[in-house]
Enzyme design. Structure first.
Site, PDB file in Angstrom:
ATOM      1  CB  CYS A  28      -0.566   2.621   4.044  1.00  0.00           C
ATOM      2  SG  CYS A  28      -2.038   1.907   3.396  1.00  0.00           S
ATOM      3  CG  ASP A  29       3.164   1.375   4.522  1.00  0.00           C
ATOM      4  OD1 ASP A  29       2.917   1.690   5.316  1.00  0.00           O
ATOM      5  OD2 ASP A  29       3.016   0.067   4.097  1.00  0.00           O
ATOM      6  CB  CYS A  64      -0.792  -0.105   1.285  1.00  0.00           C
ATOM      7  SG  CYS A  64      -1.845   1.613   1.300  1.00  0.00           S
TER       8      CYS A  64
END
Ligand code: NDP
Length: 307
Positions: free
Chosen positions: A136-137, A133
């Site tokens: 997300c990261d 992701c």
């Protein structure tokens, strides 16, 4: 005893909830305990969902769907389903907290899960440089070099997004033909921060505590090492059928089989929608459409004389 339990809270689950709630079936939506809203919660702009001429952020779209379902009386339970007993007229749905909900009908909308490369160290370094992701990261990789694996729209989207943070994004794909749509492929190809490496299979992930590189087996028989600190795997997804695969008929591709254009599964009173039934299109708008179909089928089932 409930009329309808919907398992899943992506576009299919929430659309089914909107329709079912408007039909006064008072559906219970089991959203998942950690990932309510489905995969769109991990995306940024969604430019192709009709009704949003300027685009909409994925999480905003899902929060809107949730609010719309709740407005008509859908009840949300932020838990995971751990077990289902679907065979009788009364279906039993067991939650993570041990509660068992009885219901006359169930809509399955559990979506799909990210595919793994299946190579050593992938699980060990997950969260330590290996990610599924970028949204997300990605921010952890400011001014670093990262690799994105895959040749579909997901890989193009992840790579393009990562250029906001990373210095260099290697797009590593095992062949030299792409499943990605021409527009998304072209966008990635024309980005100066993205370097394409084709004919390259990832054979290993390097790093003691965090990712420091990956090894590639090249189509010409050579081996190559890439110094990257992030590895973003974007190689597609598989339908999440674990809960039901022993009691419901699946297709050869592993999706839940439905009758024709309906949502009817092999078990009466059990309906399916979204990525779970779709090996081909896997778009939010398609999932939403099949969610509506499932709610209408469930409504018809519950209203029919036999029940
Ligand atoms: P796809 O199935 O389209 O693509 C998967 C890619 O990963 C392929 O290039 C495939 O290679 C590669 N791959 C699969 N398994 C492996 C493996 N074990 N090792 C290395 N490479 C592998 O999946 P996506 O997630 O990209 O897209 C799924 C659907 O979602 C599509 O319909 C897509 O259009 C849609 N989507 C749309 C977006 C948008 O419109 N904004 C954004 C993201 C997804 P090969 O071709 O060699 O099999």
């Amino acid at each position: 005893m409930r009329d309808l339990v919907i398992i899943g809270s992506g576009p299919a689950g929430y659309t089914a909830a909107i329709y079912a709630a408007r039909a006064e079936l008072k559906p219970l939506v089991v959203t998942s305990s950690v990932k309510m809203g489905g995969d769109l919660m991990n995306t940024t702009e969604v430019d192709n969902f009709p009704g949003f001429p300027e685009g909409v952020m994925g999480p905003e779209l899902m929060m809107n769907m949730q609010a719309q379902a709740e407005r008509f009386g859908a009840e949300l339970l932020f838990d995971d389903v751990t077990e289902v007993d679907l065979t009788g007229d009364v279906k039993k749905v067991t939650m993570g907290n041990g509660d068992v909900v009885e219901t006359r009908a169930v809509i399955l909308a559990m979506g799909s899960e990210y595919r793994k490369l299946g190579i050593p160290d992938e699980a060990r370094l997950s969260g330590f440089g290996v990610s599924w992701c970028a949204t997300c990261d990605g921010a952890f990789f400011r001014n670093r070099a990262v690799a994105v694996i895959g040749g579909g729209d997901s890989a193009m989207e992840e790579a393009t997004f990562l250029t906001k943070f990373a210095d260099t994004v290697y797009l590593v794909h095992r062949s030299d033909t792409f499943r990605a749509s021409p527009a998304m492929l072209q966008r990635a190809k024309s980005d100066p921060k993205i370097q394409f490496i084709t004919g390259a299979a990832v054979s290993g992930i390097l790093g003691a505590d965090t990712v420091s590189g990956i090894t590639l087996d090249m189509a010409d028989g050579s081996t190559r090492t890439l110094d990257v600190e992030g590895l973003f795997i974007a190689i597609g997804s598989d339908p999440r059928t674990d809960l039901v695969k022993d009691v419901i008929t699946l297709t050869p591709e592993g999706n839940v089989r439905v009758e024709g254009r309906s949502s009817l599964t092999s078990v009466p009173g059990v309906f399916a929608a979204g990525d779970l039934i779709d090996p081909t299109y896997r778009q939010a708008i398609v999932a939403a459409g099949t969610g509506a179909v499932a709610a209408l089928d469930a409504q018809h089932f519950l209203e029919s004389d036999a029940h």
